[in-house]
Scaffold this active site. Structure first.
Site, PDB file in Angstrom:
ATOM      1  N   GLU A 125       0.766  42.339 -10.184  1.00 46.48           N
ATOM      2  CA  GLU A 125       1.831  41.599  -9.507  1.00 46.48           C
ATOM      3  C   GLU A 125       2.256  42.324  -8.221  1.00 46.48           C
ATOM      4  O   GLU A 125       2.477  41.695  -7.183  1.00 46.48           O
ATOM      5  CB  GLU A 125       3.025  41.396 -10.459  1.00 46.48           C
ATOM      6  CG  GLU A 125       4.300  40.838  -9.842  1.00 46.48           C
ATOM      7  CD  GLU A 125       4.143  39.472  -9.172  1.00 46.48           C
ATOM      8  OE1 GLU A 125       3.097  38.838  -9.281  1.00 46.48           O
ATOM      9  OE2 GLU A 125       5.107  39.066  -8.495  1.00 46.48           O
ATOM     10  N   ASN A 130       2.606  12.688  -0.008  1.00 47.21           N
ATOM     11  CA  ASN A 130       2.198  13.989  -0.543  1.00 47.21           C
ATOM     12  C   ASN A 130       1.164  13.711  -1.615  1.00 47.21           C
ATOM     13  O   ASN A 130       1.426  12.942  -2.530  1.00 47.21           O
ATOM     14  CB  ASN A 130       3.430  14.700  -1.130  1.00 47.21           C
ATOM     15  CG  ASN A 130       3.062  15.955  -1.886  1.00 47.21           C
ATOM     16  OD1 ASN A 130       2.086  16.624  -1.548  1.00 47.21           O
ATOM     17  ND2 ASN A 130       3.827  16.271  -2.911  1.00 47.21           N
ATOM     18  N   GLY A 131      -0.022  14.322  -1.487  1.00 48.61           N
ATOM     19  CA  GLY A 131      -1.074  14.095  -2.476  1.00 48.61           C
ATOM     20  C   GLY A 131      -2.412  13.867  -1.801  1.00 48.61           C
ATOM     21  O   GLY A 131      -2.584  14.188  -0.627  1.00 48.61           O
ATOM     22  N   LYS A 178       2.037  40.678  -4.465  1.00 48.92           N
ATOM     23  CA  LYS A 178       3.189  40.576  -3.564  1.00 48.92           C
ATOM     24  C   LYS A 178       2.837  41.118  -2.184  1.00 48.92           C
ATOM     25  O   LYS A 178       3.121  40.514  -1.165  1.00 48.92           O
ATOM     26  CB  LYS A 178       4.404  41.357  -4.084  1.00 48.92           C
ATOM     27  CG  LYS A 178       5.221  40.765  -5.184  1.00 48.92           C
ATOM     28  CD  LYS A 178       5.995  39.523  -4.832  1.00 48.92           C
ATOM     29  CE  LYS A 178       5.181  38.283  -5.010  1.00 48.92           C
ATOM     30  NZ  LYS A 178       5.149  37.630  -6.273  1.00 48.92           N
ATOM     31  N   TRP A 208       1.353  20.780   4.742  1.00 52.09           N
ATOM     32  CA  TRP A 208       0.502  21.947   4.505  1.00 52.09           C
ATOM     33  C   TRP A 208      -0.922  21.446   4.422  1.00 52.09           C
ATOM     34  O   TRP A 208      -1.286  20.712   3.507  1.00 52.09           O
ATOM     35  CB  TRP A 208       0.906  22.614   3.192  1.00 52.09           C
ATOM     36  CG  TRP A 208       0.179  23.880   2.874  1.00 52.09           C
ATOM     37  CD1 TRP A 208       0.514  25.134   3.264  1.00 52.09           C
ATOM     38  CD2 TRP A 208      -1.004  24.019   2.073  1.00 52.09           C
ATOM     39  NE1 TRP A 208      -0.390  26.047   2.769  1.00 52.09           N
ATOM     40  CE2 TRP A 208      -1.335  25.393   2.037  1.00 52.09           C
ATOM     41  CE3 TRP A 208      -1.834  23.133   1.395  1.00 52.09           C
ATOM     42  CZ2 TRP A 208      -2.427  25.891   1.350  1.00 52.09           C
ATOM     43  CZ3 TRP A 208      -2.941  23.627   0.705  1.00 52.09           C
ATOM     44  CH2 TRP A 208      -3.219  24.997   0.690  1.00 52.09           C
ATOM     45  N   GLU A 233       0.296  38.784  -0.272  1.00 51.99           N
ATOM     46  CA  GLU A 233       0.730  37.482   0.226  1.00 51.99           C
ATOM     47  C   GLU A 233       1.750  37.560   1.348  1.00 51.99           C
ATOM     48  O   GLU A 233       1.755  36.701   2.213  1.00 51.99           O
ATOM     49  CB  GLU A 233       1.176  36.533  -0.893  1.00 51.99           C
ATOM     50  CG  GLU A 233       2.384  36.922  -1.680  1.00 51.99           C
ATOM     51  CD  GLU A 233       2.745  35.852  -2.730  1.00 51.99           C
ATOM     52  OE1 GLU A 233       3.355  36.231  -3.729  1.00 51.99           O
ATOM     53  OE2 GLU A 233       2.446  34.661  -2.555  1.00 51.99           O
ATOM     54  N   LYS A 242       4.595  27.054  -1.530  1.00 52.84           N
ATOM     55  CA  LYS A 242       5.269  27.425  -2.783  1.00 52.84           C
ATOM     56  C   LYS A 242       4.729  26.655  -3.990  1.00 52.84           C
ATOM     57  O   LYS A 242       4.450  27.243  -5.019  1.00 52.84           O
ATOM     58  CB  LYS A 242       6.771  27.175  -2.631  1.00 52.84           C
ATOM     59  CG  LYS A 242       7.587  27.586  -3.836  1.00 52.84           C
ATOM     60  CD  LYS A 242       7.976  29.031  -3.766  1.00 52.84           C
ATOM     61  CE  LYS A 242       8.810  29.473  -4.931  1.00 52.84           C
ATOM     62  NZ  LYS A 242       8.621  30.907  -5.192  1.00 52.84           N
ATOM     63  N   CYS A 259       2.819  18.939   0.397  1.00 54.31           N
ATOM     64  CA  CYS A 259       3.746  18.724   1.485  1.00 54.31           C
ATOM     65  C   CYS A 259       5.118  18.429   0.904  1.00 54.31           C
ATOM     66  O   CYS A 259       5.264  18.255  -0.293  1.00 54.31           O
ATOM     67  CB  CYS A 259       3.321  17.520   2.315  1.00 54.31           C
ATOM     68  SG  CYS A 259       1.592  17.539   2.754  1.00 54.31           S
ATOM     69  N   ARG A 299       7.078  24.137   1.233  1.00 52.52           N
ATOM     70  CA  ARG A 299       5.963  23.355   0.693  1.00 52.52           C
ATOM     71  C   ARG A 299       4.851  23.166   1.720  1.00 52.52           C
ATOM     72  O   ARG A 299       3.759  22.716   1.396  1.00 52.52           O
ATOM     73  CB  ARG A 299       6.461  21.970   0.247  1.00 52.52           C
ATOM     74  CG  ARG A 299       7.394  22.009  -0.930  1.00 52.52           C
ATOM     75  CD  ARG A 299       7.828  20.617  -1.291  1.00 52.52           C
ATOM     76  NE  ARG A 299       6.756  19.883  -1.935  1.00 52.52           N
ATOM     77  CZ  ARG A 299       6.604  19.807  -3.259  1.00 52.52           C
ATOM     78  NH1 ARG A 299       7.454  20.401  -4.044  1.00 52.52           N
ATOM     79  NH2 ARG A 299       5.606  19.128  -3.782  1.00 52.52           N
ATOM     80  N   HIS A 336     -14.223  53.152 -12.989  1.00 56.08           N
ATOM     81  CA  HIS A 336     -15.421  52.337 -13.251  1.00 56.08           C
ATOM     82  C   HIS A 336     -15.881  51.593 -11.996  1.00 56.08           C
ATOM     83  O   HIS A 336     -16.589  50.590 -12.110  1.00 56.08           O
ATOM     84  CB  HIS A 336     -15.153  51.370 -14.405  1.00 56.08           C
ATOM     85  CG  HIS A 336     -14.927  52.077 -15.712  1.00 56.08           C
ATOM     86  ND1 HIS A 336     -15.932  52.707 -16.407  1.00 56.08           N
ATOM     87  CD2 HIS A 336     -13.792  52.312 -16.418  1.00 56.08           C
ATOM     88  CE1 HIS A 336     -15.438  53.276 -17.498  1.00 56.08           C
ATOM     89  NE2 HIS A 336     -14.125  53.053 -17.524  1.00 56.08           N
TER      90      HIS A 336
HETATM   91  C1  AGP Z   1       3.664  34.018  -6.224  1.00 54.98           C
HETATM   92  O1  AGP Z   1       4.237  34.942  -5.384  1.00 54.98           O
HETATM   93  C2  AGP Z   1       2.743  33.089  -5.577  1.00 54.98           C
HETATM   94  N1  AGP Z   1       3.365  32.381  -4.530  1.00 54.98           N
HETATM   95  C3  AGP Z   1       1.888  32.232  -6.483  1.00 54.98           C
HETATM   96  O2  AGP Z   1       0.925  33.074  -7.039  1.00 54.98           O
HETATM   97  C4  AGP Z   1       2.587  31.447  -7.611  1.00 54.98           C
HETATM   98  O3  AGP Z   1       3.057  32.325  -8.580  1.00 54.98           O
HETATM   99  C5  AGP Z   1       1.581  30.461  -8.223  1.00 54.98           C
HETATM  100  O4  AGP Z   1       1.174  29.550  -7.249  1.00 54.98           O
HETATM  101  C6  AGP Z   1       2.135  29.735  -9.421  1.00 54.98           C
HETATM  102  O5  AGP Z   1       3.243  28.949  -9.101  1.00 54.98           O
HETATM  103  P1  AGP Z   1       4.126  28.293 -10.242  1.00 54.98           P
HETATM  104  O6  AGP Z   1       4.773  29.409 -10.990  1.00 54.98           O
HETATM  105  O7  AGP Z   1       5.105  27.429  -9.532  1.00 54.98           O
HETATM  106  O8  AGP Z   1       3.195  27.514 -11.115  1.00 54.98           O
END
Ligand code: AGP
Length: 597
Positions: free
Chosen positions: A474, A106-107, A478, A80, A481, A592, A8, A33, A497
């Site tokens: 990657e 937060n935690g 993208k 969150w 997500e 994030k 959060c 967050r 395979h």
């Molecule tokens: C990336 O688009 C994602 N939101 C996610 O995979 C992110 O890269 C991952 O959570 C790692 O975050 P960080 O680089 O802050 O450790």
């Protein structure tokens, strides 16, 4: 009962201005967050005002006018949830029985059930299902014994098991906020006649110009005109503020509809910023890596894909093999980490719990820790022997874009530093600025049109070989997500395979095939997919008749292609999300900084 406040954003403000608008603005900046629910508590003329509800911040604002609350001291929270109800009762702030103490957290309080049972036996009434609510009730117990708010926080902190950063206010001293942390971030910001405490420096940007990091178990006592710090034993500490870099003050979307597009567009500049590094320090780190008995890179998600490109560069340029271990799995390998190991931890936020956990274990085993991070004053940076900063400024979209490119640049610099060619690497990367810009210019509008055509497809596949293989993964991440379309990335040679069985007439297959040593073999794999009906979207500087859609990219040297090939895949994901009406900055179920294991 549930843990409902795992990752959060929290912020507190003490100052001469009306607090709620400042706290609201801070919450808006850290909304990535968490965005299930939000709330603010203030004190006005000695009375606690509390407003919280479910939904995104903007929705709550239009229903309740959070930012119009009165008072000069306030705390706020954006949440969150991992599991459990997204309800108004579970939203923060949480109060004690008398509604005179308010807390945002937060935690996770691991032992909350036990504490709650004890408190209930002593007559405390709980109104939410959260673990957090034990905190104001514990403080209430201590304050009954004539303790001040800070004394109460000092007394209860050792009783809390788990991870936390929390802020508390009490009607006994309405101009004061007390905050503490353990294994969750909390930074203190100083502005003009004001003090802030926040889980992310971004919350303070634009309003604070100096920062004070708070170490685990330390306590900050913020008042209108002062900030005091204590260790867990209550001894007063002297702390030196550091300046907040100006790039962290930019938190606006400017003319862009979404941060994701803004951050994609910022990538040429991000490359330039990434190479602003200390050559001597870089070369020393590179030599430590070369000398190490073993090198393990640990990261999650996008950062891990950057590490996979790095692994390739280390091997190709520095002739140094390293392993890349997913951070959530890393601690299972801790037994083979020793003082001859260099652990390279890669994390944009520097707060990812899986990364922190692994690094702690590696440190216990005496490994050298080198971290590559973006966010200033992160936990990861604090626990590292050497820190390399990405310097790309705030990345606010949940989907990482510019930080990924910066990570690629840092890996490129590190690998060339292994062969004493730091300056050459800087020059190469600077030369990529215009190539990245060109890639965007050539493809942005065309990919927007392509996304309109493909947005209702259920599955996408991404293939590549060699150094670009991680870019396939990657690209798929993208798309998943931000658009919620199923996507998979894999080495092109792996397709046959198993995954080839899923290719049907019209299935989009993105083929990353720069005109390098992988071209012919990748073309064969693309042909295998096309023969089964695949729609080939090819990213290449060399045209081929099997392409259904050609994403033209500039020619660059072989080891630099990942910095180019990832760009169209970011744009494709962005445009697909937007054309489906999704908000790419705040994808459902994600946040994030993933501060939970
Ligand atoms: C990336 O688009 C994602 N939101 C996610 O995979 C992110 O890269 C991952 O959570 C790692 O975050 P960080 O680089 O802050 O450790």
């Amino acid at each position: 009962m549930y843990n409902t406040n795992i990752m959060c954003g929290i912020i507190g403000y003490c100052g001469r201005e009306t607090a709620a608008p400042v706290v609201f603005e801070g919450l808006r900046r850290v909304e990535y967050r968490g965005y299930d629910s939000a709330g603010i508590a203030t004190f006005n003329n000695g009375t606690l005002l509390l407003c919280k509800d479910v939904g995104k911040l903007g929705e709550i604002e239009s229903r309740h006018h959070l930012s119009k609350m009165l008072g000069n001291t306030a705390i706020g929270h954006t949440r969150w949830a991992t599991h459990g109800g997204v309800t108004q009762a579970n939203a923060h702030p949480h109060c004690d029985c008398t509604s005179t103490i308010a807390v945002v957290h937060n935690g996770i309080i691991d032992n909350y059930q036990e504490l709650r049972k004890q408190l209930s036996t002593n007559g405390h009434r709980f109104t939410s299902e959260t673990d957090t609510e034990v905190i104001p009730h514990l403080i209430e117990e201590e304050m009954k014994n004539k303790r001040s708010l800070e004394e109460a926080v000092l007394a209860i902190a050792p009783k809390l098991k788990g991870s936390y950063a929390f802020l508390a206010m009490s009607s006994r001293d309405t101009d004061k906020i007390v905050g503490t942390r353990k294994d969750s971030p909390l930074a203190i910001g100083l502005g003009n006649g004001a003090f802030f405490a926040a889980s992310d420096v971004l919350a303070c940007s634009g309003i604070a110009n100096k920062l004070i990091p708070l170490a685990d178990t330390e306590i900050a006592v913020l008042a209108r005109d002062s900030a005091e710090f204590y260790d867990a034993a209550g001894r007063k500490l002297t702390k030196k503020p550091t300046n907040l870099k100006t790039q962290w003050l930019d938190t606006d979307k400017q003319s862009y509809d979404y941060f994701m597009l803004k951050e994609i567009m910022e990538q040429p500049e991000a490359l330039e910023a990434a190479v602003r590094q200390d050559k001597k320090a870089f070369t020393e780190i590179a030599m430590d890596i070369l000398r190490a008995g073993q090198v393990i890179v640990t990261a999650c998600g996008t950062s891990r894909y950057a590490a996979l490109v790095g692994r390739y560069l280390f091997s190709k340029v520095g002739r140094k093999f390293c392993d890349v271990v997913m951070a959530s799995e890393f601690h299972y390998f801790a037994d083979s980490v020793d003082r001859n190991t260099v652990v390279l931890a890669v994390s944009q936020s520097g707060e990812t719990a899986d990364v922190i956990e692994g690094v702690k274990r590696a440190r216990d085993n005496k490994a050298m820790i080198v971290s590559i991070v973006n966010r200033p004053q992160s936990q990861l940076a604090n626990m590292s022997d050497h820190v390399i900063y990405l310097n790309c400024g705030p990345e606010q979209c949940v989907a990482a874009t510019k930080s990924f490119l910066s990570q690629l640049a840092v890996f490129y610099l590190l690998s060339f530093s292994m062969v004493n060619s730091f300056d050459k690497a800087v020059k190469d990367i600077k030369g990529m600025k215009s190539k990245v810009a060109k890639t965007i210019e050539w493809n942005n509008e065309r990919l927007k049109r392509l996304s309109e055509r493909l947005k209702y497809k259920h599955d996408f596949y991404y293939i590549a070989r060699g150094i670009n293989f991680a870019i396939a993964s990657e690209g798929a991440l993208k798309l998943k997500e931000v658009s919620y379309i199923h996507a998979e990335g894999m080495p092109a040679g792996e397709l046959k395979h198993g995954t080839l069985a899923l290719i049907e007439q019209g299935t989009p297959v993105a083929v990353i095939c720069p005109n390098d040593y992988t071209y012919d073999e990748t073309m064969s794999n693309a042909m295998e997919a096309k023969s089964r009906g695949a729609y080939i979207i090819a990213l290449s500087d060399r045209k081929n008749q099997i392409f259904d859609f050609w994403v033209k990219i500039p020619k660059v040297s072989e080891l630099l292609y990942p910095m180019i090939t990832v760009i169209p895949l970011q744009l494709l994901a962005y445009h697909t999300a937007v054309s489906l009406g999704k908000d790419p900055d705040k994808p459902r179920n994600l946040a994030k900084s993933v501060t939970v294991k």
